[in-house]
Scaffold this active site. Structure first.
Site, short mmCIF file in Angstrom:
data_model
loop_
_atom_site.label_atom_id
_atom_site.label_comp_id
_atom_site.label_asym_id
_atom_site.label_seq_id
_atom_site.Cartn_x
_atom_site.Cartn_y
_atom_site.Cartn_z
N GLY A 28 0.53 -0.63 -0.21
CA GLY A 28 -0.58 0.36 0.16
C GLY A 28 0.79 1.41 -0.08
CB THR A 29 3.68 2.16 -0.79
OG1 THR A 29 3.48 1.02 0.13
CG2 THR A 29 4.90 2.99 -0.32
CB VAL A 30 1.67 7.37 -1.84
CG1 VAL A 30 0.81 6.51 -2.15
CG2 VAL A 30 2.26 7.89 -0.62
CB SER B 146 3.48 3.10 2.40
OG SER B 146 2.92 1.75 2.17
#
Length: 527
Positions: A345-347, A364
């Site tokens: 789930g990470t940006v 994240s």
């Protein structure tokens, strides 16, 4: 270094300008750009984008995230580790009889570090007032924004996962995830961000917000206390690096998995991969086998730096990597064990400005929406990074109190001869070091420009002989890899999540080239 050919299907072209931002969500990219237009620098832009992403892409990150950063300040490189530690009261005995830490529980929540990263970066390198950086995010939280398509798709996965969670209800208005193009607002997030902005983060670790987090933990079975939050500190840790084909790849030191990308490239230094055509079975086989060897070592040795039983220098020793390279058999796929080096789930977002400052930043919640725990009346969704611990007795990454777990999120940075070359990252769990290495190989060995590197099909080592592959590889290449023993898993419909998302900024002679992955909602912008 590269050409401007674009042989792969894509809806993107690189953006070339003197001030640039590339993120996974357009509103966040524009929030960052607005700071540059106000006279801010690349750090201000990165922080405004990161703070906005907690609101407009909550599926991948939130106010309760962890973060890491690699920064070129115009003169030298800096590395920041803003991952948090487990609660002091957590013990291995709590998980007796279990095979893993329950990922959607308080037991998987470590102290969130991203707020400390925002504060540390702004204080040391920012130009604008800290509160200015929060205005776009607060506005979107209070007034709403239209949910972008890929984020909306990821959001739907939470409908089943958190259907029975009262904590999570604010993220499922009317009992469901918002659809693409629907307006979503969360004023509690706006209030929390305003509090963080006004107190320069102190409220989150020692004030009202810390009290709310600890009280919710106590009321719902968690171990996190106000003392755990107050004791958190992010750390300036520098970078570790590996030379490859005339450039240097920099990663954050463990507890992150960036070391795996360095090991892979160090192994490939002992081969001439350019002799094999790009996207050929030989080239892909060599990369995949090197990645397996790197992961075998990373999963055995990477942990909180204080508990590693083998040093980074030993794992990157040229003689050791040469020996590991000998394990590759070009005729067949293998399942390697870890090596034993001799002691010695990470940006994701990236920004750059015309002064020469470049920022590689990642934050994240880990799995989609993290633990699923949302602190009431705050909009703080808490990560589940503690799921990265192992329960294996005696392992350096064994779960314990006051300890940082193995971390998947990693920013990357390339230099050449000590000068900045490219700030980039490829979000997506275990895809990240694999994506880092694939970008380097495509650009440095095959002369592809950063946008093409991002557009290109990707592979991902899974477990054993399993390898996931994008649909863009030819049927002949896939068949040849299967013949060597690779268990190929063809790309699924949700490949935009499985293969991660790249954001890249390459330094040109008089400006930058910024690229953004078509697998995400985001964009590269500049002026």
């Amino acid at each position: 270094m590269f050409n401007y050919e674009f042989p792969y299907p894509s809806q993107r072209m690189p953006v070339m300008a003197k001030n640039v931002v590339a993120t996974s969500q357009p509103l966040a990219a524009q929030a960052g750009l607005s700071m540059l237009q106000k006279g801010g620098n690349a750090v201000d832009a990165a922080l405004a984008a990161a703070i906005t992403l907690t609101v407009v892409e909550p599926t991948s990150n939130g106010i309760g995230s962890d973060a890491f950063c690699i920064l070129w300040d115009g003169q030298e490189l800096h590395g920041l580790n803003a991952s948090g530690k487990s609660p002091q009261a957590l013990t291995a005995e709590k998980f007796a009889g279990m095979t893993q830490i329950p990922p959607r529980s308080w037991d998987a929540v470590t102290v969130p570090g991203c707020v400390s990263a925002w504060v540390a970066l702004s204080e040391r390198f920012g130009k604008l007032d800290f509160q200015d950086l929060f205005q776009p995010a607060i506005s979107y939280a209070n007034n709403g924004y239209l949910v972008s398509p890929i984020t909306a798709k990821a959001w739907t996965f939470s409908e089943k996962t958190f259907a029975n969670s009262s904590d999570f209800a604010p993220f499922l208005p009317n009992g469901r995830a918002p659809r693409a193009g629907e307006r979503f607002s969360f004023p509690d997030q706006g209030k929390t961000l305003a509090d963080i902005a006004a107190t320069k983060g102190k409220s989150f670790y020692e004030g009202t917000l810390a009290q709310k987090i600890a009280a919710h933990a106590k009321a719902t079975g968690g171990l996190m206390t106000e003392e755990d939050l107050a004791s958190h500190e992010c750390e300036w840790v520098g970078t570790i690096q590996q030379s490859y084909n005339g450039i240097e790849l920099h990663e954050i030191p463990p507890n992150g998995q960036g070391l795996a990308a360095l090991i892979m490239l160090g192994i490939l230094e002992h081969y001439d991969i350019k002799q094999y055509p790009v996207d050929s079975a030989d080239s892909l086989h060599l990369q995949i086998e090197a990645m397996k060897l790197a992961f075998a070592d990373a999963h055995r040795y990477v942990s909180d730096s204080r508990t590693m039983d083998v040093s980074v220098d030993d794992l990157l020793d040229s003689a050791y990597l040469a020996e590991r390279a000998k394990f590759i058999d070009m005729s067949k796929a293998q399942v390697p064990d870890y090596g034993i080096p001799q002691n010695g789930g990470t940006v994701y977002l990236t920004t750059a400005d015309e002064s020469g400052m470049m920022v590689s930043f990642i934050q994240s919640n880990y799995m989609g929406f993290g633990s699923g725990i949302v602190v009431p009346e705050t909009g703080i969704s808490l990560q589940n990074r503690g799921a990265g611990f192992t329960l294996e007795d005696g392992h350096p990454n064994q779960v314990a109190g006051g300890k940082r777990p193995f971390h998947t999120i990693i920013p990357a940075f390339l230099t050449q001869g000590g000068k900045p070359l490219m700030s980039y990252g490829v979000m997506g769990g275990p895809m990240q070091p694999q994506g880092h290495a694939q970008m380097v190989i495509r650009m440095c060995d095959y002369g592809q420009n950063p946008q093409t590197c991002s557009d290109a099909p990707r592979w991902q080592v899974l477990k054993g002989l399993e390898v996931a592959m994008d649909s863009g590889f030819s049927a002949e290449v896939v068949a040849a890899l299967k013949q060597r023993g690779h268990d190929i898993k063809q790309s699924r419909q949700d490949a935009e999540f499985a293969m991660g998302g790249a954001q890249l900024i390459y330094r040109l002679e008089d400006g930058y080239l910024a690229a953004s992955d078509h697998r995400k909602d985001g964009q590269a912008v500049g002026y």
